[in-house]
Every structure is written in structure tokens, then in C-alpha cells.
Design a protein around this motif. Structure first.
Motif, PDB file in Angstrom:
ATOM      1  N   LEU A   1      44.116  32.450  37.858  1.00  0.00           N
ATOM      2  CA  LEU A   1      45.213  32.386  38.821  1.00  0.00           C
ATOM      3  C   LEU A   1      45.842  33.761  39.030  1.00  0.00           C
ATOM      4  CD1 LEU A   1      47.173  30.841  40.659  1.00  0.00           C
ATOM      5  CD2 LEU A   1      48.553  30.360  38.642  1.00  0.00           C
ATOM      6  N   ILE A   2      46.086  34.468  37.934  1.00  0.00           N
ATOM      7  CA  ILE A   2      46.759  35.771  38.005  1.00  0.00           C
ATOM      8  C   ILE A   2      45.704  36.876  38.062  1.00  0.00           C
ATOM      9  CG2 ILE A   2      48.446  37.307  36.930  1.00  0.00           C
ATOM     10  CD1 ILE A   2      49.587  34.540  37.734  1.00  0.00           C
ATOM     11  N   LEU A   3      45.541  37.440  39.246  1.00  0.00           N
ATOM     12  CA  LEU A   3      44.603  38.542  39.463  1.00  0.00           C
ATOM     13  C   LEU A   3      45.338  39.666  40.181  1.00  0.00           C
ATOM     14  CD1 LEU A   3      41.560  36.483  40.833  1.00  0.00           C
ATOM     15  CD2 LEU A   3      41.647  37.675  38.645  1.00  0.00           C
ATOM     16  N   PRO A   4      44.914  40.922  39.999  1.00  0.00           N
ATOM     17  CA  PRO A   4      45.572  42.020  40.710  1.00  0.00           C
ATOM     18  C   PRO A   4      45.281  41.961  42.208  1.00  0.00           C
ATOM     19  CG  PRO A   4      43.744  42.829  39.376  1.00  0.00           C
ATOM     20  CD  PRO A   4      43.872  41.370  39.099  1.00  0.00           C
ATOM     21  N   GLN A   5      46.199  42.411  43.024  1.00  0.00           N
ATOM     22  CA  GLN A   5      46.119  42.470  44.482  1.00  0.00           C
ATOM     23  C   GLN A   5      46.127  41.101  45.178  1.00  0.00           C
ATOM     24  OE1 GLN A   5      43.545  44.896  43.058  1.00  0.00           O
ATOM     25  NE2 GLN A   5      45.364  46.189  42.930  1.00  0.00           N
ATOM     26  N   MET A   6      45.335  40.146  44.717  1.00  0.00           N
ATOM     27  CA  MET A   6      45.253  38.837  45.360  1.00  0.00           C
ATOM     28  C   MET A   6      45.115  37.780  44.265  1.00  0.00           C
ATOM     29  SD  MET A   6      42.193  37.389  47.839  1.00  0.00           S
ATOM     30  CE  MET A   6      42.035  38.965  48.642  1.00  0.00           C
TER      31      MET A   6
ATOM     32  N   LEU B   1      30.327  31.530  40.330  1.00  0.00           N
ATOM     33  CA  LEU B   1      30.986  32.814  40.578  1.00  0.00           C
ATOM     34  C   LEU B   1      32.274  32.795  39.770  1.00  0.00           C
ATOM     35  CD1 LEU B   1      31.385  35.496  42.001  1.00  0.00           C
ATOM     36  CD2 LEU B   1      32.198  34.259  43.996  1.00  0.00           C
ATOM     37  N   CYS B   2      32.329  33.624  38.754  1.00  0.00           N
ATOM     38  CA  CYS B   2      33.446  33.634  37.806  1.00  0.00           C
ATOM     39  C   CYS B   2      34.272  34.903  38.018  1.00  0.00           C
ATOM     40  CB  CYS B   2      32.872  33.585  36.397  1.00  0.00           C
ATOM     41  SG  CYS B   2      34.082  33.288  35.130  1.00  0.00           S
ATOM     42  N   VAL B   3      35.570  34.728  38.338  1.00  0.00           N
ATOM     43  CA  VAL B   3      36.436  35.870  38.630  1.00  0.00           C
ATOM     44  C   VAL B   3      37.561  35.916  37.595  1.00  0.00           C
ATOM     45  CG1 VAL B   3      37.813  37.036  40.376  1.00  0.00           C
ATOM     46  CG2 VAL B   3      35.957  35.511  41.087  1.00  0.00           C
ATOM     47  N   GLU B   4      37.596  36.993  36.844  1.00  0.00           N
ATOM     48  CA  GLU B   4      38.577  37.164  35.758  1.00  0.00           C
ATOM     49  C   GLU B   4      38.788  38.656  35.562  1.00  0.00           C
ATOM     50  OE1 GLU B   4      41.124  37.088  33.073  1.00  0.00           O
ATOM     51  OE2 GLU B   4      40.381  35.048  33.288  1.00  0.00           O
ATOM     52  N   ASP B   5      40.059  39.109  35.568  1.00  0.00           N
ATOM     53  CA  ASP B   5      40.335  40.541  35.442  1.00  0.00           C
ATOM     54  C   ASP B   5      40.329  41.028  33.997  1.00  0.00           C
ATOM     55  OD1 ASP B   5      42.725  39.026  35.153  1.00  0.00           O
ATOM     56  OD2 ASP B   5      43.940  40.807  35.550  1.00  0.00           O
ATOM     57  N   ASN B   6      40.386  40.136  33.023  1.00  0.00           N
ATOM     58  CA  ASN B   6      40.320  40.518  31.617  1.00  0.00           C
ATOM     59  C   ASN B   6      38.842  40.553  31.204  1.00  0.00           C
ATOM     60  OD1 ASN B   6      40.068  40.203  28.723  1.00  0.00           O
ATOM     61  ND2 ASN B   6      42.249  39.706  28.672  1.00  0.00           N
ATOM     62  N   GLU B   7      38.333  41.756  30.930  1.00  0.00           N
ATOM     63  CA  GLU B   7      36.908  41.934  30.618  1.00  0.00           C
ATOM     64  C   GLU B   7      36.447  41.100  29.433  1.00  0.00           C
ATOM     65  OE1 GLU B   7      35.281  45.898  30.423  1.00  0.00           O
ATOM     66  OE2 GLU B   7      36.702  46.583  31.955  1.00  0.00           O
ATOM     67  N   GLN B   8      37.276  41.004  28.404  1.00  0.00           N
ATOM     68  CA  GLN B   8      36.912  40.252  27.210  1.00  0.00           C
ATOM     69  C   GLN B   8      36.795  38.757  27.528  1.00  0.00           C
ATOM     70  OE1 GLN B   8      39.585  40.763  23.918  1.00  0.00           O
ATOM     71  NE2 GLN B   8      38.060  40.136  22.430  1.00  0.00           N
TER      72      GLN B   8
ATOM     73  N   VAL C   1      25.547  33.046  36.024  1.00  0.00           N
ATOM     74  CA  VAL C   1      26.932  33.476  36.206  1.00  0.00           C
ATOM     75  C   VAL C   1      26.992  34.811  36.932  1.00  0.00           C
ATOM     76  CG1 VAL C   1      29.093  34.046  35.031  1.00  0.00           C
ATOM     77  CG2 VAL C   1      27.620  32.254  34.105  1.00  0.00           C
ATOM     78  N   LEU C   2      27.776  34.823  38.006  1.00  0.00           N
ATOM     79  CA  LEU C   2      28.078  36.054  38.724  1.00  0.00           C
ATOM     80  C   LEU C   2      29.484  36.446  38.291  1.00  0.00           C
ATOM     81  CD1 LEU C   2      26.875  34.820  42.231  1.00  0.00           C
ATOM     82  CD2 LEU C   2      25.594  36.245  40.622  1.00  0.00           C
ATOM     83  N   ALA C   3      29.592  37.416  37.405  1.00  0.00           N
ATOM     84  CA  ALA C   3      30.881  37.813  36.845  1.00  0.00           C
ATOM     85  C   ALA C   3      31.495  38.935  37.673  1.00  0.00           C
ATOM     86  CB  ALA C   3      30.696  38.261  35.399  1.00  0.00           C
ATOM     87  N   MET C   4      32.735  38.697  38.122  1.00  0.00           N
ATOM     88  CA  MET C   4      33.438  39.691  38.930  1.00  0.00           C
ATOM     89  C   MET C   4      34.872  39.827  38.435  1.00  0.00           C
ATOM     90  SD  MET C   4      31.765  39.031  42.591  1.00  0.00           S
ATOM     91  CE  MET C   4      29.982  38.885  42.660  1.00  0.00           C
ATOM     92  N   SER C   5      35.412  41.037  38.537  1.00  0.00           N
ATOM     93  CA  SER C   5      36.743  41.276  37.978  1.00  0.00           C
ATOM     94  C   SER C   5      37.855  41.331  39.013  1.00  0.00           C
ATOM     95  CB  SER C   5      36.737  42.562  37.144  1.00  0.00           C
ATOM     96  OG  SER C   5      36.300  43.638  37.935  1.00  0.00           O
TER      97      SER C   5
END
Length: 146
Positions: free
Chosen positions: A59-64, A8-15, A31-35
Motif C-alpha cells: 500500500l505504501i510506496l514512494p511517489q504513487m 507482478l510483485c511491487v514492494e519498495d523494501n528490498e528485503q 515472479v516479476l519483482a519491482m520496487s
């Protein structure tokens, strides 16, 4: 053929998320990609124990932030290995909730894949000490339980 491991991969930068997803999928991972952290938590709350092999979050994500995401994810899935990645922080101190920390840009894709392989392999075993990879990284050492 072995079942594919799920990350489960969490990253707010789409690229960055797209590149990371491609890198992992070409190495045989699912891969489960989530923003967002909220999206990842919602998924984990409905997921069966053991269905996700690794949570990899920025580490740096919006809201949480990633630390909070990992703390909440471990409440739902206590044995889930976690890897925190940051381009702005080079110290594991800010990433204390994670099992491992990698600074973005300071690690080669091979080092990232090696760390993922180690974390996924130890998922079902006893907790082992894994050294954090820093900017001035020494070779990765993993203490093996006897």
C-alpha cells in the motif's frame, strides 16, 4: 506440467521483496519483482492481456501508493486480480481499489499463499465475492458462482 502463473510483485523494501519472491517462486509461481509503482505500470502497459495473473502491491510506496497503482493497472488490464498488502493499515477501507487486502505480519505465509491461489484461480472466471482477511480474521470464505 501446467504453465506457471505470473505474479507482478511491487514492494519498495528490498528485503521484503526478496523474501516474498522466494516464497512465491518456491511454490511454483513466476515472479516479476519491482520496487516502484511506475516501473510496474510501465511493464503492464507493454504486457499482453492475460500475461500477468496477479498484481500484488504494498500500500505504501514512494511517489504513487498501491491503491493508485491498482486503479491505473485496472485501466490497462481490467480483469487483472489485485492484492494489496500493508504493514501500517489493518482496514480494507484504505485498500478499496484492490480485490483483496492482507495486513503484513498478521497473516501466516500459508494464508498469503492461499489468498494468492484463490485470486489466481478466479482470474478468468466471473467476479466473486472474497472476504477481506483482517487482524481478527475469520476463515476465508469464497462465494462460488453457480
Amino acid at each position: 506440467m501446467r504453465p506457471r502463473k505470473t505474479i507482478l510483485c511491487v514492494e519498495d523494501n528490498e528485503q521484503v521483496l526478496s523474501v516474498r519472491k522466494f516464497l512465491l517462486e518456491t511454490r511454483g509461481y513466476r515472479v516479476l519483482a519491482m520496487s516502484t509503482a511506475a516501473e510496474a505500470l510501465e511493464y503492464l502497459q507493454g504486457a499482453a492481456q492475460g500475461s500477468v495473473d496477479l498484481l500484488m502491491a504494498d500500500l505504501i510506496l514512494p511517489q504513487m501508493d498501491g491503491n493508485e497503482l491498482i486503479r491505473k493497472a485496472k485501466q490497462v488490464h481490467p480483469t487483472l486480480p489485485t492484492l494489496l498488502v500493508s504493514g501500517t493499515v489493518t482496514s480494507f477501507d484504505r485498500a478499496a481499489a484492490a480485490d483483496a487486502f492482507l495486513p503484513k505480519g498478521a497473516c501466516t505465509p500459508a494464508e498469503v499463499l492461499d489468498r494468492i491461489r484463490i485470486l489466481v484461480a478466479r482470474k478468468r472466471g466471473p467476479k466473486k465475492q472474497v472476504q477481506s482477511v483482517g487482524v481478527e480474521a475469520a476463515p476465508v470464505q469464497v462465494a462460488m458462482a453457480s
